[in-house]
Design an enzyme around this catalytic site. Structure first.
Site, PDB file in Angstrom:
ATOM      1  N   HIS A  30       0.728  -1.279  -0.043  1.00 39.54           N
ATOM      2  CA  HIS A  30      -0.032   0.097   0.160  1.00 39.54           C
ATOM      3  C   HIS A  30       0.864   1.252  -0.036  1.00 39.54           C
ATOM      4  O   HIS A  30       1.154   1.629   0.853  1.00 39.54           O
ATOM      5  CB  HIS A  30      -0.852  -0.048   1.405  1.00 39.54           C
ATOM      6  N   HIS A  67       1.394   4.993  -1.992  1.00 41.23           N
ATOM      7  CA  HIS A  67       1.021   6.172  -2.830  1.00 41.23           C
ATOM      8  C   HIS A  67       2.342   6.741  -3.640  1.00 41.23           C
ATOM      9  O   HIS A  67       2.963   7.570  -3.031  1.00 41.23           O
ATOM     10  CB  HIS A  67      -0.100   7.175  -2.390  1.00 41.23           C
ATOM     11  N   LEU A  68       2.354   6.194  -4.915  1.00 41.26           N
ATOM     12  CA  LEU A  68       3.648   7.152  -5.470  1.00 41.26           C
ATOM     13  C   LEU A  68       3.215   8.445  -6.165  1.00 41.26           C
ATOM     14  O   LEU A  68       4.220   9.155  -6.669  1.00 41.26           O
ATOM     15  CB  LEU A  68       4.171   5.886  -6.618  1.00 41.26           C
ATOM     16  N   ARG A  69       1.895   8.782  -6.332  1.00 42.80           N
ATOM     17  CA  ARG A  69       1.360  10.149  -6.946  1.00 42.80           C
ATOM     18  C   ARG A  69       1.476  10.313  -8.594  1.00 42.80           C
ATOM     19  O   ARG A  69       1.314  11.152  -9.011  1.00 42.80           O
ATOM     20  CB  ARG A  69       2.101  10.966  -5.979  1.00 42.80           C
ATOM     21  N   ASP A 126      -8.726   2.578  -3.440  1.00 44.37           N
ATOM     22  CA  ASP A 126      -8.125   3.145  -1.868  1.00 44.37           C
ATOM     23  C   ASP A 126      -8.069   4.624  -2.203  1.00 44.37           C
ATOM     24  O   ASP A 126      -7.840   5.322  -3.167  1.00 44.37           O
ATOM     25  CB  ASP A 126      -6.873   2.805  -1.839  1.00 44.37           C
ATOM     26  N   HIS A 175      -5.527  -1.080   5.806  1.00 43.94           N
ATOM     27  CA  HIS A 175      -5.333  -0.226   6.905  1.00 43.94           C
ATOM     28  C   HIS A 175      -6.221  -0.332   7.967  1.00 43.94           C
ATOM     29  O   HIS A 175      -7.180   0.594   8.388  1.00 43.94           O
ATOM     30  CB  HIS A 175      -5.200   1.293   6.709  1.00 43.94           C
ATOM     31  N   ASP A 234       0.904   2.609   3.792  1.00 43.16           N
ATOM     32  CA  ASP A 234      -0.200   3.489   3.564  1.00 43.16           C
ATOM     33  C   ASP A 234       0.704   5.004   3.112  1.00 43.16           C
ATOM     34  O   ASP A 234       0.114   6.055   3.573  1.00 43.16           O
ATOM     35  CB  ASP A 234      -1.399   3.890   4.384  1.00 43.16           C
TER      36      ASP A 234
HETATM   37 ZN    ZN Z   1      -7.119   3.934   2.393  1.00 44.20          ZN
END
Ligand code: ZN
Length: 413
Positions: free
Chosen positions: A36, A38-40, A130, A210, A288
């Protein structure tokens, strides 16, 4: 290590080596795997890119990360997931396994091209909206049915939307005192209960993102006791921090650095999450990692973005919360941060025990030093770490991706 695999273990006196690392006193772990991240990229390269995010991952001891689909454009087609996958290959700091969106545009109205993403070069196996919950029970059922064809899994961000409209932090004593609108535990637990039942009904795989409440732990424990194919993750921040941070912290009260979704919960929840990770009810730790630029975080609580970065501190936080407390040993850490997440994501080349013939994905970790967390020293493009002002144990000394060092002496190679 030779040709990307572990060639020999033991006394290396006389062995020919091109690179020797003195690992005395260090712990060798299989390369960490994040389910999980987030590489954006594409879309929010001001917050993070595949390059900076994977550099942060390597610094944190990771050899593979799953890149969440809530980019711009959304990763809901074969084209976008292949683009993200290729960027990961080009930069080479760690493997990037794209997550595909469950619904087109994360809009919750129709299923995305799940089959096309699964068949693409990115070989997507994890699907998630997500950031948003797949709240429509019919769509969730269809997604669970669809992914069975290619052994996929639906990773749910469990948040009943109507119960959390305008929610700012955990609904409880702290939110009451601060006068901020609450995010009740039941909004998470109701979706998890529903989805466990749906997954059992269609005989499919569900992964819960999460997990943050003690009630969620009880539901997952119950679902597993039935033999249902349900797995779950917990973030490092939910293992260490509580909602009391919003009132008092090393960086002052009302600091939106602690604003995150799902929110930080109570001491009782933290205790239940730690026990659940220790006994295997919660399968793994997932960061996350959610980078945000300064202007989106250093603002009033109610308008600040939700999320925290976490790749570079995850192992230290797990040491603090789980190892120092005697709840997990290092073999347990390897299981929860490498083997199990690799298995859930169906990443064949990761999560193997360190043995001859296994891919040489290895993290060397020194658990002994304690240091003040320094956001300015991080590789991530963003600085929104909730651990600023805190002292945490341990340091990643080296990371190897298929035998090639990505980090040596704590620095990117
Ligand atoms: Zn989430």
């Amino acid at each position: 290590m030779k040709d990307g695999v572990i060639a020999e273990i033991g006394d290396l006196a006389g062995a020919a080596a091109t690179l020797t690392v003195d690992a005395a006193g260090l712990i060798a772990l299989p390369g960490l795997v994040d389910l999980h991240t987030h590489l954006r990229e594409p879309g929010r390269e001001d917050a993070e890119t595949v390059e900076t995010g994977t550099q942060a991952a390597a610094r944190g001891g990771y050899t593979a990360v799953h890149a969440m689909a809530n980019t711009s454009p959304v990763a809901d087609t074969a084209g976008v997931v292949e683009q993200v996958w290729r960027l990961g290959q080009e930069h080479g700091h760690c493997d990037v396994q794209p997550v595909g969106a469950v619904t087109s545009g994360l809009e919750g109205r129709q299923l995305a091209e799940l089959g096309a993403m699964a068949d693409s070069a990115a070989r997507v196996r994890v699907f998630s909206d997500d950031g948003k919950c797949v709240s429509d029970a019919v769509l969730m059922r269809r997604a669970l049915e669809y992914v069975k064809a290619f052994d996929g899994v639906v990773a749910q961000h469990a948040q009943e939307p109507r119960l959390t409209e305008g929610a700012q932090l955990n609904e409880g004593e702290v939110s009451g005192r601060l006068g901020l609108s609450g995010w009740p535990a039941v909004a998470e637990e109701a979706i998890i209960a529903r989805d466990c039942l749906l997954a059992a009904h269609v005989g499919s795989r569900l992964h819960v993102c999460h997990v943050s409440t003690s009630g969620s732990v009880e539901i997952i424990r119950w679902a597993k006791s039935k033999g249902w194919d349900v797995t779950a993750e917990v973030t490092p921040h939910h293992l260490l921090l509580t909602d009391s941070r919003a009132e008092s912290s090393p960086v002052g009260p009302y600091n939106p650095i602690y604003k995150v979704n799902p929110p930080l919960r109570t001491e009782e929840d933290v205790r239940a999450l730690r026990e659940a990770l220790a006994d295997g009810t919660i399968d793994c730790v997932a960061t996350d990692h959610a980078p945000h630029p300064v202007e989106d975080k250093e603002t009033e609580w109610s308008v600040a973005a939700m999320g925290m970065i976490g790749l570079e501190t995850a192992l230290s936080v797990v040491q603090e919360a789980m190892v120092e407390t005697g709840l997990l040993d290092w073999a347990g850490v390897a299981d929860r941060m490498s083997a199990r997440p690799a298995r859930i994501g169906r990443l064949a080349g990761h999560g193997h025990p360190i043995e001859v013939g296994a891919p040489a994905n290895i993290t060397l970790y020194d658990p002994s030093p304690r240091a003040l967390v320094d956001p300015s020293a991080m590789a991530s493009r963003s600085r929104n770490t909730p651990y600023e002002g805190m002292t945490l144990p341990g340091r990643v000394v080296a990371t190897f991706l298929r035998g090639r060092p990505t980090v040596l002496e704590g620095k990117l190679v």
